[in-house]
Write an enzyme that holds these catalytic residues in place. Structure first.
Site, PDB file in Angstrom:
ATOM      1  N   CYS A 121       3.883   4.733  -4.268  1.00  0.00           N
ATOM      2  CA  CYS A 121       3.721   5.612  -4.406  1.00  0.00           C
ATOM      3  C   CYS A 121       4.879   7.142  -4.341  1.00  0.00           C
ATOM      4  CB  CYS A 121       2.177   6.245  -4.805  1.00  0.00           C
ATOM      5  SG  CYS A 121       0.906   7.043  -5.925  1.00  0.00           S
ATOM      6  N   HIS A 223      -0.074   0.649  -5.199  1.00  0.00           N
ATOM      7  CA  HIS A 223      -0.581   1.408  -3.527  1.00  0.00           C
ATOM      8  C   HIS A 223      -0.933  -0.422  -3.469  1.00  0.00           C
ATOM      9  CE1 HIS A 223      -1.139   5.284  -2.781  1.00  0.00           C
ATOM     10  NE2 HIS A 223      -0.777   5.442  -4.271  1.00  0.00           N
ATOM     11  N   GLU A 225      -1.234  -1.243  -0.468  1.00  0.00           N
ATOM     12  CA  GLU A 225      -1.868  -1.244   0.578  1.00  0.00           C
ATOM     13  C   GLU A 225      -3.622  -1.358   0.443  1.00  0.00           C
ATOM     14  OE1 GLU A 225      -1.125   1.145  -0.614  1.00  0.00           O
ATOM     15  OE2 GLU A 225      -1.727   2.911  -0.527  1.00  0.00           O
TER      16      GLU A 225
END
Ligand code: MN
Length: 250
Positions: A121, A223, A225
């Site tokens: 990001c 993202h 994660e």
């Protein structure tokens, strides 16, 4: 005497953002932080996560990078537009030059030590600026017919599709058309020198980059994660492959 305990597993530094504490007895003091899903992603990839707080000198950045086998540039605020030679337009969000310089110094330190980088990001934006590129300051007001890039859905929920280049790090395990989440209002504009685009959304927004030479630099605008925290197997595989890359690079 052996003073360093070594597991043999790659140590992955998480380059952390910081922000003033908003309430309580330490209100106003700065806090550095890593969102826990980064830690979880690295652990699932069989790496050792290590949080890296903001330091100011290039020497301290080199010292931090030198204890890592790879670094992850984590998400956060907008980047100071003067660092890529523009003036701020009205939709430029919160920015903090000290934090931007930390990210840029860490990218340079990792490059000079031959340590792989994964930018996430804000991380992809920092990579592009560090390589001499520029950013779209605000997608909704600057890009016609853009898809939604700032989703109001849970973080593990995908938002839009991306089209991935087959001969890339991502193309090695992700389907050519893959759904990703989206929490950004800025994006890569002019590409930095030595970078190539490896994924785009259908509106032409750049969603992933790689470098063309030197130690590996992988950067994504979404993202992963957060998606791995929701159990997405492709995002788990992304962390696994990045940790493997760090292991083979050392
Ligand atoms: Mn997006």
């Amino acid at each position: 005497m052996e003073t360093v305990f070594k597991t043999g597993r790659p140590v992955i530094g998480i380059v952390e953002p910081w922000a003033p504490i908003e309430n309580g007895c330490f209100m106003g003091a700065y806090r550095t932080y890593a969102n826990y899903p980064y830690v979880q992603g690295i652990l699932k990839g069989n790496g050792i996560p290590l949080g890296l707080p903001l330091v100011e000198s290039e020497e301290d950045c080199m010292a931090q990078a030198s204890v890592c086998d790879g670094i992850i540039l984590s998400g956060g605020a907008d980047i100071d537009v003067h660092l890529y030679g523009e003036e701020p337009r009205t939709k430029q969000g919160h920015f903090d030059r000290k934090l931007d310089l930390y990210y840029i110094h860490m990218i340079k330190a990792a490059r000079s030590l031959g340590i792989p980088i994964l930018g996430i990001c804000r991380g992809i934006q920092a990579v592009n600026v560090a390589f001499g590129g520029t950013l779209i300051q605000d997608i909704p007001s600057e890009v016609k017919n853009a898809v939604l890039h700032d989703q109001d859905a849970p973080p593990s929920n995908p938002c839009h599709f991306i089209d991935i280049e087959a001969d890339s790090f991502l193309g090695g395990f992700m389907p050519q058309r893959t759904e990703v989440n989206s929490f950004h209002h800025q994006a890569v504009a002019k590409l930095g020198t030595g970078l190539r685009v490896t994924a785009k959304s259908c509106d032409g927004i750049i969603e992933a980059l790689e470098n063309t030479d030197g130690s590996p630099v992988i950067a994504v605008q979404w993202h992963p994660e957060m998606m791995q925290a929701g159990g997405d197997p492709l995002s788990e595989e992304l962390f696994r492959r990045f940790v493997n890359l760090c292991e083979t690079a050392r």
